[in-house]
Write an enzyme that holds these catalytic residues in place. Structure first.
Site, PDB file in Angstrom:
ATOM      1  N   GLY A  73      50.099  17.568  33.710  1.00  0.00           N
ATOM      2  CA  GLY A  73      48.939  17.052  34.439  1.00  0.00           C
ATOM      3  C   GLY A  73      49.000  17.340  35.924  1.00  0.00           C
ATOM      4  O   GLY A  73      48.543  16.533  36.746  1.00  0.00           O
ATOM      5  N   CYS A 131      43.783  24.800  33.803  1.00  0.00           N
ATOM      6  CA  CYS A 131      44.711  23.794  33.265  1.00  0.00           C
ATOM      7  C   CYS A 131      44.007  22.960  32.199  1.00  0.00           C
ATOM      8  O   CYS A 131      43.016  22.283  32.495  1.00  0.00           O
ATOM      9  CB  CYS A 131      45.243  22.877  34.360  1.00  0.00           C
ATOM     10  N   LYS A 165      43.453  32.776  37.764  1.00  0.00           N
ATOM     11  CA  LYS A 165      44.189  32.536  36.512  1.00  0.00           C
ATOM     12  C   LYS A 165      43.246  32.033  35.429  1.00  0.00           C
ATOM     13  O   LYS A 165      42.612  30.991  35.567  1.00  0.00           O
ATOM     14  CB  LYS A 165      45.319  31.539  36.758  1.00  0.00           C
ATOM     15  N   ILE A 191      47.641  34.499  30.378  1.00  0.00           N
ATOM     16  CA  ILE A 191      46.812  33.342  30.132  1.00  0.00           C
ATOM     17  C   ILE A 191      47.522  32.045  30.554  1.00  0.00           C
ATOM     18  O   ILE A 191      48.748  32.020  30.664  1.00  0.00           O
ATOM     19  CB  ILE A 191      46.440  33.217  28.612  1.00  0.00           C
ATOM     20  N   ASN A 192      46.730  31.024  30.759  1.00  0.00           N
ATOM     21  CA  ASN A 192      47.283  29.675  30.844  1.00  0.00           C
ATOM     22  C   ASN A 192      47.547  29.209  29.405  1.00  0.00           C
ATOM     23  O   ASN A 192      47.409  29.975  28.456  1.00  0.00           O
ATOM     24  CB  ASN A 192      46.301  28.749  31.578  1.00  0.00           C
ATOM     25  N   GLY A 217      54.962  29.666  25.322  1.00  0.00           N
ATOM     26  CA  GLY A 217      56.162  30.242  24.724  1.00  0.00           C
ATOM     27  C   GLY A 217      55.821  31.363  23.752  1.00  0.00           C
ATOM     28  O   GLY A 217      54.654  31.754  23.606  1.00  0.00           O
ATOM     29  N   GLY A 243      52.400  34.727  29.050  1.00  0.00           N
ATOM     30  CA  GLY A 243      52.290  34.153  27.705  1.00  0.00           C
ATOM     31  C   GLY A 243      53.391  34.610  26.778  1.00  0.00           C
ATOM     32  O   GLY A 243      53.303  35.666  26.174  1.00  0.00           O
ATOM     33  N   THR A 266      57.774  29.843  30.038  1.00  0.00           N
ATOM     34  CA  THR A 266      58.601  28.981  29.186  1.00  0.00           C
ATOM     35  C   THR A 266      60.011  29.529  28.966  1.00  0.00           C
ATOM     36  O   THR A 266      60.962  28.755  28.851  1.00  0.00           O
ATOM     37  CB  THR A 266      57.866  28.763  27.839  1.00  0.00           C
TER      38      THR A 266
HETATM   39  C1  FMN Z   1      55.766  22.704  31.784  1.00  0.00           C
HETATM   40  C2  FMN Z   1      54.680  23.644  32.220  1.00  0.00           C
HETATM   41  C3  FMN Z   1      53.994  23.401  33.407  1.00  0.00           C
HETATM   42  C4  FMN Z   1      52.978  24.269  33.826  1.00  0.00           C
HETATM   43  N1  FMN Z   1      52.343  24.015  35.003  1.00  0.00           N
HETATM   44  C5  FMN Z   1      51.400  24.897  35.452  1.00  0.00           C
HETATM   45  C6  FMN Z   1      50.774  24.708  36.718  1.00  0.00           C
HETATM   46  O1  FMN Z   1      51.070  23.769  37.462  1.00  0.00           O
HETATM   47  N2  FMN Z   1      49.829  25.604  37.105  1.00  0.00           N
HETATM   48  C7  FMN Z   1      49.484  26.696  36.332  1.00  0.00           C
HETATM   49  O2  FMN Z   1      48.641  27.502  36.762  1.00  0.00           O
HETATM   50  N3  FMN Z   1      50.076  26.914  35.133  1.00  0.00           N
HETATM   51  C8  FMN Z   1      51.009  26.041  34.676  1.00  0.00           C
HETATM   52  N4  FMN Z   1      51.629  26.255  33.476  1.00  0.00           N
HETATM   53  C9  FMN Z   1      51.217  27.435  32.659  1.00  0.00           C
HETATM   54  C10 FMN Z   1      52.170  28.621  32.843  1.00  0.00           C
HETATM   55  O3  FMN Z   1      52.159  29.083  34.178  1.00  0.00           O
HETATM   56  C11 FMN Z   1      51.810  29.769  31.884  1.00  0.00           C
HETATM   57  O4  FMN Z   1      50.500  30.209  32.161  1.00  0.00           O
HETATM   58  C12 FMN Z   1      51.877  29.373  30.411  1.00  0.00           C
HETATM   59  O5  FMN Z   1      52.978  28.506  30.184  1.00  0.00           O
HETATM   60  C13 FMN Z   1      52.000  30.581  29.480  1.00  0.00           C
HETATM   61  O6  FMN Z   1      53.171  31.334  29.759  1.00  0.00           O
HETATM   62  P1  FMN Z   1      54.558  31.147  28.942  1.00  0.00           P
HETATM   63  O7  FMN Z   1      54.217  31.190  27.489  1.00  0.00           O
HETATM   64  O8  FMN Z   1      55.419  32.281  29.383  1.00  0.00           O
HETATM   65  O9  FMN Z   1      55.125  29.825  29.337  1.00  0.00           O
HETATM   66  C14 FMN Z   1      52.641  25.395  33.024  1.00  0.00           C
HETATM   67  C15 FMN Z   1      53.336  25.639  31.841  1.00  0.00           C
HETATM   68  C16 FMN Z   1      54.353  24.781  31.434  1.00  0.00           C
HETATM   69  C17 FMN Z   1      55.086  25.090  30.149  1.00  0.00           C
END
Ligand code: FMN
Length: 311
Positions: A73, A131, A165, A191-192, A217, A243, A266
């Site tokens: 959040g 988000c 983003k 992606i987010n 992840g 991602g 992740t």
């Molecule tokens: C614990 C956690 C906190 C995150 N906080 C943010 C954030 O503050 N702002 C944002 O743009 N993305 C945030 N993300 C998204 C990541 O930057 C990323 O877009 C998403 O996790 C997909 O990539 P991944 O699969 O490599 O983790 C967060 C992801 C995780 C797991």
């Protein structure tokens, strides 16, 4: 010719295609103890808002098959404390500092962009329009119109490179990427997280207090690859892939599909030194295949136009 891992994201030049993903490794000091951070072209910090935010109630993370769900959040210390305490440290690690910006509404984004424009040592701003864990998180990434208007308003407030983003939780990510480009974005990142859920059937409780959260992840990698490929085919500005990226082959898959750089998220919770391992793996693979310049691989996927769907 020596190996060249540098990449260009419009006006932003990076010595390596590796960046950190927002929210997955703080602002640099969390990783600095594991290895030399020069393997990263840029560090992207957790989202910063105008006021400090406490985030959602606990529990707010849960491990799931091949990934995790989070509903943090957007907890952060707020603009003022970030500028005073954290940004100077973030800048000191070597890689370029990218500030990820989040607002409750239109005016907060624009306010933040104008303030950050006045600070030294920021290489680029990433607008978090995606988000899924706060009430107003997707208002600017679900429809092209609001996305374009917000990016255009931010564009007037800064000359810094603007990265937008994007959310995968939309029907047409290509349309939103085009809107960001029309608004004046220098790059899009995708992606987010994907909205997901985890429950304990014995206790009949959700695993996170918010019930739903963002899935990340390796579980989301194929979705991210599809989104990056669609976005890259839709716009002329660079696309940054995020991602499930966990090893050097993942990085190269995304680059071939159209990404100019990638962010590690992740994986850093599991292997905080993944940046180092992946950087070494990239060099090995380039040597193996006789590729001298990593940027030569961007968008080289064969037959860009898939056959029509059967009826
Ligand atoms: C614990 C956690 C906190 C995150 N906080 C943010 C954030 O503050 N702002 C944002 O743009 N993305 C945030 N993300 C998204 C990541 O930057 C990323 O877009 C998403 O996790 C997909 O990539 P991944 O699969 O490599 O983790 C967060 C992801 C995780 C797991």
């Amino acid at each position: 010719m020596a190996l060249d891992l540098s990449v260009k994201l419009g006006p932003l030049e990076l010595s390596s295609p590796l960046m950190t993903a927002s929210g997955c490794s703080g602002y640099g000091k969390e990783l600095d103890r594991y290895h030399d951070l020069s393997v990263y072209g840029a560090l992207v910090g957790k989202s910063i808002s105008r006021e400090p935010r406490l985030g959602n109630p606990y529990p707010r993370t849960a491990e799931t098959a091949a990934g995790m769900i989070n509903a943090i959040g957007l907890q952060n210390e707020g603009y003022e404390a970030f500028i005073k305490n954290t940004l100077p440290k973030m800048r000191s690690f070597g890689p370029k500092a990218v500030v990820n910006v989040v607002g409750h509404d239109f005016d907060e984004y624009v306010w933040l962009v104008e303030r950050f424009d006045a600070e030294d040592g920021i290489a680029a701003l990433e607008l978090n329009l995606s988000c899924p864990n706060v009430a107003e998180g997707l208002q600017f990434s679900s429809e092209p119109g609001p996305c374009e208007q917000l990016v255009a308003a931010c564009r007037t407030k800064t000359k810094l490179p603007l990265i937008v983003k994007l959310s995968p939780n939309v029907a047409d990510i290509a349309g939103i990427a085009r809107a960001a480009e029309r608004g004046g974005a220098d790059a899009v990142s995708a992606i987010n997280t994907l909205v997901g859920m985890a429950v304990n059937w014995r206790t009949r409780e959700p695993l996170i207090a918010n019930y739903t959260g963002g899935l990340s992840g390796p579980a989301i990698k194929p979705v991210a690859l599809r989104c990056v490929w669609q976005a890259a085919n839709a716009v002329d500005i660079p696309v940054i892939a995020i991602g499930g990226i966990s090893n050097a082959d993942d990085v190269l898959e995304f680059m071939v599909a159209g990404a100019s750089a990638v962010q590690l998220g992740t994986i850093l919770f599991v292997e905080p030194d993944a940046g180092q391992t992946i950087h070494a793996g990239l060099k090995e693979r380039l040597i193996d295949t006789g590729v001298k310049r990593i940027s030569d691989l961007v968008g080289t996927l064969k037959s860009k136009t898939p056959p029509a769907l059967s009826s």
